[in-house]
Design an enzyme around this catalytic site. Structure first.
Site, mmCIF file in Angstrom:
data_model
loop_
_atom_site.group_PDB
_atom_site.id
_atom_site.type_symbol
_atom_site.label_atom_id
_atom_site.label_comp_id
_atom_site.label_asym_id
_atom_site.label_seq_id
_atom_site.Cartn_x
_atom_site.Cartn_y
_atom_site.Cartn_z
ATOM 1 C CB SER A 59 -4.302 23.621 -20.321
ATOM 2 O OG SER A 59 -3.781 24.086 -21.545
ATOM 3 C CE LYS B 76 -4.926 21.584 -23.918
ATOM 4 N NZ LYS B 76 -3.796 22.434 -23.678
ATOM 5 C CE1 TYR C 249 -7.469 23.634 -26.612
ATOM 6 C CE2 TYR C 249 -6.804 25.655 -27.725
ATOM 7 C CZ TYR C 249 -6.556 24.657 -26.803
ATOM 8 O OH TYR C 249 -5.391 24.680 -26.073
ATOM 9 C CE1 TYR D 248 -0.088 20.976 -21.337
ATOM 10 C CE2 TYR D 248 0.276 22.470 -19.504
ATOM 11 C CZ TYR D 248 -0.533 21.971 -20.496
ATOM 12 O OH TYR D 248 -1.780 22.452 -20.641
ATOM 13 C CB VAL E 127 -1.392 29.622 -19.542
ATOM 14 C CG1 VAL E 127 -0.356 28.633 -20.033
ATOM 15 C CG2 VAL E 127 -2.507 29.816 -20.545
HETATM 16 O O1 DON Z 1 -4.240 27.030 -26.218
HETATM 17 C C1 DON Z 1 -3.589 27.691 -25.421
HETATM 18 O O2 DON Z 1 -2.420 27.973 -25.622
HETATM 19 C C2 DON Z 1 -4.261 28.134 -24.141
HETATM 20 N N1 DON Z 1 -5.644 28.460 -24.378
HETATM 21 C C3 DON Z 1 -4.182 27.069 -23.108
HETATM 22 C C4 DON Z 1 -2.777 26.573 -22.858
HETATM 23 C C5 DON Z 1 -2.526 26.214 -21.463
HETATM 24 O O3 DON Z 1 -3.266 26.507 -20.548
HETATM 25 C C6 DON Z 1 -1.261 25.521 -21.176
HETATM 26 N N2 DON Z 1 -1.155 25.369 -19.740
HETATM 27 N N3 DON Z 1 -0.469 25.396 -18.873
#
Ligand code: DON
Length: 305
Positions: free
Chosen positions: A61, A64, A189, A241, A259
């Site tokens: 993320s 983003k 994405y 978040y 993540v």
């Molecule tokens: O779309 C997803 O779930 C992951 N590629 C990215 C989510 C993410 O990094 C949330 N972060 N803390």
């Protein structure tokens, strides 16, 4: 600065054993939870880093803000605002619960999965491969590394298992917010989330946002200051978040987590910082990373509030 960063890493190292590495993307379960690095970028391109700050990890993320920036550069503020709102959801990054039967831009923001997936449709390109290539090139320029690449195993792993994102994208389709083929948008994405980066590069990106769109070394303008303010304002309210409020209290500057264990922090007009430690808290934010940023913020009085 070197001594301070080394002290922070030593003081916060024990937090790397708290929390859990992400496992919902199977390939991420293989990451070493003991990794810990920090890097800061200061005016004139001055750099300080320590620990595993040269180790590569997938952006997840943390990409983003780059998706939002390119959507702004390609389609402008009005189109971006019309499609994706700016209010914090107070919910997890992959939440489904839009229970009011009328999903609109007001319910999502650029820092959650639904918002980022929607914003891929505002990046220009004849194909989604081309859109992704433009996003990768933008990230390479910001990072100061023309060789940034996608981690193919993480990308394939998420593509195979990312059914929650698929559901979110179909929901956007059902509510008329996107119209391109879901698999093509998601491919862009998923690849974006799988770009490999290190703390040094990520702190350079953060510094460019802090510097309102100017490169640290040459002073050249890369994007308008109002886009930097747009991106960092949404990072401040939504970037961590449903942990964004707590982070504002304890750390106090705009930041974006992923993540993969990375967090980039933007201290407007002062510095960019990036941390990497793969074990995550319940919100999906790096446990040791948040602690390190909190200590850095206190030591240098970085809270913007
Ligand atoms: O779309 C997803 O779930 C992951 N590629 C990215 C989510 C993410 O990094 C949330 N972060 N803390």
């Amino acid at each position: 600065m070197n001594a301070l960063l080394a002290q922070i890493l030593a003081d916060c190292a024990h937090y790397t054993s708290q929390g859990h590495v992400a496992t919902y993307i199977p390939e991420l379960a293989n990451v070493d939870p003991g990794k810990f690095g920090i890097h800061v970028t200061l005016p004139n391109g001055e750099n300080y880093g320590t620990g595993d700050d040269q180790d590569r990890f997938t952006m997840q993320s943390v990409v983003k803000p780059m998706i939002l920036l390119l959507a702004l550069m390609d389609s402008g503020i009005t189109a971006v605002r019309d499609l994706v709102g700016v209010e914090a959801t107070g919910k997890p990054f992959d939440a489904f619960n839009y229970s009011d039967q009328a999903l609109t831009g007001a319910h999502i923001n650029p820092m959650i999965n639904t918002g980022a997936i929607a914003l891929c449709t505002l990046i220009h390109g004849n194909t989604y491969e081309e859109r992704f290539d433009r996003l990768l090139n933008l990230t390479r320029k910001l990072a100061g590394n023309p060789n940034l690449e996608v981690d193919q195993s993480v990308y394939r792993s998420e593509k195979l298992t990312g059914n929650k994102n698929r559901a979110l994208a179909y929901m956007l389709t059902a509510y008329g917010m996107i119209s391109d083929p879901v698999e093509k948008i998601l491919d862009c994405y998923f690849k974006a989330c799988s770009i490999l980066i290190n703390c040094r590069e990520l702190s350079r990106i953060a510094y460019i946002f802090a510097n309102h769109g100017l490169f640290p070394d040459t002073g050249e303008r890369f994007f308008p200051a109002e886009y930097a303010k747009y991106v960092t304002a949404t990072m401040a309210t939504c970037g961590m978040y449903d942990g964004s409020g707590e982070f504002a209290l304890t750390v106090g500057f705009p930041a974006k987590s992923g993540v993969g264990g990375g967090i980039m922090g933007v201290i407007p007009r002062r510095m960019g910082v990036a941390v990497f430690a793969p074990s995550l808290d319940k919100h999906g934010n790096s446990v040791a990373g948040v602690q390190a940023l909190s200590q850095l913020s206190q030591a240098l009085d970085l809270s913007i509030y």
